[in-house]
Design a protein around this motif. Sequence first.
Motif, PDB file in Angstrom:
ATOM      1  N   THR A 204      -3.479 -51.127 -23.021  1.00 31.59           N
ATOM      2  CA  THR A 204      -3.291 -52.301 -22.284  1.00 31.59           C
ATOM      3  C   THR A 204      -2.210 -53.361 -22.419  1.00 31.59           C
ATOM      4  O   THR A 204      -1.329 -53.672 -21.640  1.00 31.59           O
ATOM      5  CB  THR A 204      -4.671 -53.002 -21.947  1.00 31.59           C
ATOM      6  N   LEU A 205      -2.101 -53.673 -23.709  1.00 28.04           N
ATOM      7  CA  LEU A 205      -1.132 -54.618 -24.381  1.00 28.04           C
ATOM      8  C   LEU A 205       0.128 -54.028 -24.175  1.00 28.04           C
ATOM      9  O   LEU A 205       1.052 -54.680 -23.760  1.00 28.04           O
ATOM     10  CB  LEU A 205      -1.399 -54.856 -25.740  1.00 28.04           C
ATOM     11  N   ALA A 206       0.495 -52.711 -24.523  1.00 30.51           N
ATOM     12  CA  ALA A 206       1.658 -51.987 -24.264  1.00 30.51           C
ATOM     13  C   ALA A 206       2.205 -52.060 -22.812  1.00 30.51           C
ATOM     14  O   ALA A 206       3.413 -52.169 -22.496  1.00 30.51           O
ATOM     15  CB  ALA A 206       1.609 -50.619 -25.180  1.00 30.51           C
ATOM     16  N   GLN A 207       1.264 -51.677 -22.134  1.00 34.27           N
ATOM     17  CA  GLN A 207       1.779 -51.326 -20.517  1.00 34.27           C
ATOM     18  C   GLN A 207       2.159 -52.747 -19.894  1.00 34.27           C
ATOM     19  O   GLN A 207       3.010 -52.987 -19.098  1.00 34.27           O
ATOM     20  CB  GLN A 207       0.552 -50.625 -19.935  1.00 34.27           C
ATOM     21  N   VAL A 208       1.278 -53.768 -20.183  1.00 34.98           N
ATOM     22  CA  VAL A 208       1.584 -54.969 -19.692  1.00 34.98           C
ATOM     23  C   VAL A 208       3.111 -55.514 -19.960  1.00 34.98           C
ATOM     24  O   VAL A 208       3.711 -55.912 -19.289  1.00 34.98           O
ATOM     25  CB  VAL A 208       0.595 -56.142 -20.062  1.00 34.98           C
TER      26      VAL A 208
ATOM     27  N   ASP B  59     -10.868 -50.893 -17.650  1.00 36.35           N
ATOM     28  CA  ASP B  59     -11.468 -49.875 -18.499  1.00 36.35           C
ATOM     29  C   ASP B  59     -11.986 -50.491 -19.818  1.00 36.35           C
ATOM     30  O   ASP B  59     -13.094 -50.196 -20.314  1.00 36.35           O
ATOM     31  CB  ASP B  59     -10.360 -48.961 -18.905  1.00 36.35           C
ATOM     32  N   VAL B  60     -11.126 -51.576 -20.403  1.00 35.77           N
ATOM     33  CA  VAL B  60     -11.669 -51.926 -21.575  1.00 35.77           C
ATOM     34  C   VAL B  60     -12.858 -52.953 -21.238  1.00 35.77           C
ATOM     35  O   VAL B  60     -13.923 -52.769 -22.084  1.00 35.77           O
ATOM     36  CB  VAL B  60     -10.737 -53.162 -22.040  1.00 35.77           C
ATOM     37  N   LEU B  61     -13.101 -53.776 -20.126  1.00 34.34           N
ATOM     38  CA  LEU B  61     -14.105 -54.423 -19.802  1.00 34.34           C
ATOM     39  C   LEU B  61     -15.411 -53.453 -19.383  1.00 34.34           C
ATOM     40  O   LEU B  61     -16.477 -53.683 -19.974  1.00 34.34           O
ATOM     41  CB  LEU B  61     -13.854 -55.389 -18.482  1.00 34.34           C
TER      42      LEU B  61
ATOM     43  N   ALA C  14      -3.563 -41.656 -25.169  1.00 31.46           N
ATOM     44  CA  ALA C  14      -4.722 -42.336 -25.662  1.00 31.46           C
ATOM     45  C   ALA C  14      -5.920 -41.990 -24.653  1.00 31.46           C
ATOM     46  O   ALA C  14      -7.083 -41.839 -25.046  1.00 31.46           O
ATOM     47  CB  ALA C  14      -4.225 -43.684 -25.596  1.00 31.46           C
ATOM     48  N   ASN C  15      -5.379 -42.086 -23.278  1.00 30.59           N
ATOM     49  CA  ASN C  15      -6.657 -41.810 -22.281  1.00 30.59           C
ATOM     50  C   ASN C  15      -7.358 -40.334 -22.357  1.00 30.59           C
ATOM     51  O   ASN C  15      -8.402 -40.054 -22.149  1.00 30.59           O
ATOM     52  CB  ASN C  15      -6.369 -42.172 -20.869  1.00 30.59           C
TER      53      ASN C  15
ATOM     54  N   LEU D 164      -8.673 -48.029 -28.309  1.00 30.42           N
ATOM     55  CA  LEU D 164      -7.620 -47.295 -27.655  1.00 30.42           C
ATOM     56  C   LEU D 164      -6.957 -48.076 -26.401  1.00 30.42           C
ATOM     57  O   LEU D 164      -5.723 -47.993 -26.282  1.00 30.42           O
ATOM     58  CB  LEU D 164      -7.863 -45.833 -27.792  1.00 30.42           C
ATOM     59  N   ASN D 165      -7.830 -48.259 -25.495  1.00 28.51           N
ATOM     60  CA  ASN D 165      -7.455 -48.892 -24.345  1.00 28.51           C
ATOM     61  C   ASN D 165      -7.055 -50.192 -24.412  1.00 28.51           C
ATOM     62  O   ASN D 165      -6.233 -50.953 -23.853  1.00 28.51           O
ATOM     63  CB  ASN D 165      -8.735 -49.186 -23.344  1.00 28.51           C
TER      64      ASN D 165
END
Length: 301
Positions: free
Chosen positions: A28-32, A53-55, A130-131, A23-24
Motif C-alpha cells: 500500500t505504501l509503495a503504491q500510494v 485489504d489491510v483493514l 506480494a498478494n 505484506l499489504n
Amino acid sequence: MAHAHHHHHHERSGRNLLISILLNIGITLAQVIGGIISGSLALLSDALHNFSDVLSLIISYLANRFTKKQASSKRTFGYKRAEIMAAFVNSATLIVIALFLIKEAVERFFQPEPIAPSLVIWLSALGIAANGLSVLLIRKDADNNMNMKSAYLHLLTDMMASVAVLLGGLLMYFYQLYWIDPALTIAIGLYLIYMGYDLLKSSTKVLMLFTPDSIEVEGMVEEISRHRAIKNVHHVHLWQLNEHEIHLEAHIDFHENISIREFDAILKDIEVRVHHEYGITHVSIQPECGRCHSSQVIVQD
C-alpha cells in the motif's frame, strides 16, 4: 483430537493472516507513493484496494483471535459469530470501495492526465508478487471458513487488479493508450462487486438467522414426524450459528403422555437422524402432549 486440530487450524490461519497484513502494508505504501508520482489512477485505486485489504485482514485477524475465547455466563455462545461479522464487514467494504473506484474512473475518462507507465509496471509487479504469496498462505483455510474466504477474496481480487494494472502499464508504455488506465479501474471495480456480493449475501443470511439453504424445513419435519409416537412437530426454528454449527429448536406433540426415559430415546434418535441427513449439530426439543392438534402448524414466532 478434533479440538486440537481446530486449535491448530486457528493458530495457522492467524499466523498467515498476520504475515499477509504486513505484506499489504508494504504494498500500500509503495503504491500510494508510486501512484502520486506516476499520476496513475489505476495504481492509486489498486493502492486503495490494498489499504482496504489491510483493514479487512486486521478485522479477520481479530475475529480469528476472538473465536478462541471461551463462553461465559454473560456470553453463553462465546464469540462464535465474530468471523461471520468480519465476513459481512469485509464484503460490504469491498462493494463500497468498488463503487468509489468506478466513480473516480468515470471522472478520469473526461479529464485524462499524463501517466508515467514504467513506475506503474514495476509497482504492479510488486503487488502481484506480494498478494500472490498472501493468496497461497490463506487459500487452504478459505474453503471451510467464511471469514478466511472474505480475506482470501480481498487478496485474490487485489492480485488480479495488479495483473490488470501491469497489463495497462505495458500498453501505455508501448502504445501510449492512456485511456486504458480508467478502463481497467472500472473493470476492477465491477469484478470486486461481483465477488463481494455473494459473500455479503451468505453472511447476511447467517446474521439474520435465516434457514440454511441446504435444509428444506417441511421435508425435515416430515422426516422427524415418521416416528410412531410423534403426533406433530411445530414452532420450528432453524438457524446457523457459524459455519460449523447449525441449531434446531422445535416443539413436538406426542400422541401419549410418555415417560422421560422414552422421550430421551426418541430425542437421541432425532439427533442422529438430523445430524446425518442435514448436518444439524445442536437440537433443542420441547415435548408436549395434546397441546397442538394441527400438523400444518410448523413455523411460528
